[in-house]
Design a protein around this motif. Structure first.
Motif, PDB file in Angstrom:
ATOM      1  N   VAL A 284      28.454  45.710   9.207  1.00 58.85           N
ATOM      2  CA  VAL A 284      29.790  45.103   9.284  1.00 58.85           C
ATOM      3  C   VAL A 284      30.168  44.857  10.735  1.00 58.85           C
ATOM      4  O   VAL A 284      29.521  45.366  11.660  1.00 58.85           O
ATOM      5  CB  VAL A 284      30.847  45.989   8.593  1.00 58.85           C
ATOM      6  CG1 VAL A 284      30.557  46.117   7.102  1.00 58.85           C
ATOM      7  CG2 VAL A 284      30.918  47.371   9.242  1.00 58.85           C
ATOM      8  N   ASP A 285      31.244  44.079  10.932  1.00 64.42           N
ATOM      9  CA  ASP A 285      31.620  43.662  12.288  1.00 64.42           C
ATOM     10  C   ASP A 285      32.633  44.598  12.961  1.00 64.42           C
ATOM     11  O   ASP A 285      33.292  44.199  13.925  1.00 64.42           O
ATOM     12  CB  ASP A 285      32.161  42.229  12.282  1.00 64.42           C
ATOM     13  CG  ASP A 285      33.480  42.074  11.525  1.00 64.42           C
ATOM     14  OD1 ASP A 285      33.932  43.048  10.891  1.00 64.42           O
ATOM     15  OD2 ASP A 285      34.048  40.957  11.551  1.00 64.42           O
ATOM     16  N   ALA A 286      32.749  45.817  12.489  1.00 63.44           N
ATOM     17  CA  ALA A 286      33.626  46.812  13.119  1.00 63.44           C
ATOM     18  C   ALA A 286      32.774  47.921  13.711  1.00 63.44           C
ATOM     19  O   ALA A 286      32.096  48.651  12.982  1.00 63.44           O
ATOM     20  CB  ALA A 286      34.610  47.386  12.101  1.00 63.44           C
ATOM     21  N   GLY A 287      32.798  48.035  15.043  1.00 61.51           N
ATOM     22  CA  GLY A 287      32.030  49.064  15.723  1.00 61.51           C
ATOM     23  C   GLY A 287      32.924  49.960  16.553  1.00 61.51           C
ATOM     24  O   GLY A 287      34.129  50.082  16.320  1.00 61.51           O
ATOM     25  N   ALA A 288      32.322  50.570  17.557  1.00 59.36           N
ATOM     26  CA  ALA A 288      33.030  51.567  18.362  1.00 59.36           C
ATOM     27  C   ALA A 288      34.133  50.959  19.236  1.00 59.36           C
ATOM     28  O   ALA A 288      34.970  51.694  19.743  1.00 59.36           O
ATOM     29  CB  ALA A 288      32.028  52.312  19.243  1.00 59.36           C
ATOM     30  N   LYS A 289      34.134  49.639  19.408  1.00 63.15           N
ATOM     31  CA  LYS A 289      35.192  49.013  20.208  1.00 63.15           C
ATOM     32  C   LYS A 289      36.483  48.808  19.428  1.00 63.15           C
ATOM     33  O   LYS A 289      37.514  48.472  20.014  1.00 63.15           O
ATOM     34  CB  LYS A 289      34.710  47.683  20.779  1.00 63.15           C
ATOM     35  CG  LYS A 289      33.681  47.863  21.899  1.00 63.15           C
ATOM     36  CD  LYS A 289      33.292  46.538  22.520  1.00 63.15           C
ATOM     37  CE  LYS A 289      32.335  46.754  23.698  1.00 63.15           C
ATOM     38  NZ  LYS A 289      31.883  45.478  24.295  1.00 63.15           N
TER      39      LYS A 289
END
Length: 370
Positions: A284-289
């Protein structure tokens, strides 16, 4: 730099929001606000919610409309954002030191009923001198170390000595004391949390009694958090509780007995599947940032057989049962493990009611760490 037109999202289904996006289920949030407000109708203490969770004036105003007496802030920048939005009664539950910050604080005192925590006589002198030069009075609370071993004077004589020092100051108003049992708030079992919290609160109340026995009146005793609101708040000596996370509830609090059952999870991260390179892997396009993992790894909401394995900078890597029917372009929601630090990564919330975007709210105090 162009500003995105966020109005295009109002009135659309939440699944159509560009991702990653921070969502608030407004019905759940408002129910959380009301539930906490209802509790404080039954005890002596008032509610002074902590801004560091949501950092957003419209939510603060909702809390005040429900009965909160004012707001608690962790940082001077947060206090500025709240006061500029029309909230007058604000406590900065930290020490403000340094010439520039003290000047900003004293200027706020000309436009509000701001209070600040102190634990050092030199800082007291600097605050008093700045307030006197500005022709104003600054309200102060002594922060007492009630077991967390962070900031604060020790209960007993050190606290009394500082109180007497404040009383001799020309431009400070001594209002009372505060403490924070942050080391107990997410203790999972209620019985152990009550025991540990009781030890902490007794230290704070003991400091109040010692001051009063020595001729120093104590108007305010402030403390508490979401995990301890109904423990600390039950003490008749407590006058204010600084709970914050209750407004959203993250996965850390969901596992705390008596809290996870009482409040709903209102904050989620909407994210899009960008790749299904293998039947057992979803990206998915949600990471640590956009998601913090200081309290654990965020997990998907409401999908059996799907588990977040880890976050890289821009991607979330999930392990999936092959039967999980997700493909690129699909959206899922993730539950943050620590709402406060996750919120601080974002510029806005998408306020959703019944699955439809109702409004877009700026996180006005986002990044206000100075």
């Amino acid at each position: 730099m162009s500003t995105p037109n966020l109005d295009v999202f109002i009135g659309i289904p939440k699944e159509e929001i560009d991702t990653p996006a921070l969502l608030i289920d407004v019905d759940i949030m408002e129910a959380n606000i009301q539930k906490m407000a209802d509790y404080f109708k039954t005890v002596n203490a008032d509610l002074r919610p902590h801004v560091k969770t949501h950092k957003t004036p419209i939510i603060a105003h909702k809390q005040i409309e429900a009965g909160a007496i004012g707001m608690t802030c962790a940082k001077l920048g947060e206090a500025e954002a709240m006061i500029h939005a029309g909230i007058r009664d604000v406590l900065i539950a930290n020490q403000i030191v340094g010439k520039q910050k003290i000047a900003r604080l004293i200027n706020l005192a000309k436009h509000s009923e701001i209070m600040v925590a102190v634990d050092d006589p030199d800082n007291v002198d600097q605050l008093s001198a700045a307030a006197e030069a500005k022709g104003t009075t600054l309200r102060v609370l002594i922060e007492v170390n009630s077991g967390m071993n962070r900031c604060g004077t020790e209960p007993g004589q050190p606290t009394l000595d500082l109180a007497r020092h404040i009383l001799q100051s020309k431009a400070l108003k001594f209002e009372g004391i505060m403490g924070y049992e942050g080391h107990t708030v997410i203790t999972p079992t209620f019985a152990e949390r009550k025991r540990l919290t009781g030890e902490s609160v007794e230290m704070l109340i003991g400091a109040k009694h010692f001051l009063e026995q020595n001729g120093v009146p104590v108007k305010i005793v402030s403390g508490g958090g979401t995990g301890t609101y109904a423990i600390t708040g039950a003490y008749p000596e407590m006058t204010e509780i600084q709970a914050g996370s209750y407004v959203f509830i993250d996965s850390s609090y969901r596992g705390v007995e008596g809290i996870g059952e009482a409040f709903g999870c209102a904050l989620t991260m909407l994210t899009t599947v960008v790749s299904r390179p293998h039947p057992t892997r979803v990206i998915v396009d949600a990471g640590a940032k956009v998601l913090t993992s200081d309290s654990g790894t965020p997990q998907p909401v409401g999908i059996e057989g799907l588990e977040m394995r880890g976050l890289s900078e821009e991607h979330g890597n999930l392990t999936a049962d092959p039967s999980v029917a997700l493909k690129p372009g699909d959206t899922i929601e993730l539950l943050p493990t620590h709402c406060c630090t996750t919120v601080n990564l974002h510029d806005r919330y998408y306020a959703v009611r019944n699955g439809i975007v109702e409004d877009v709210w700026e996180i006005a105090a986002r990044g206000k760490s100075q």
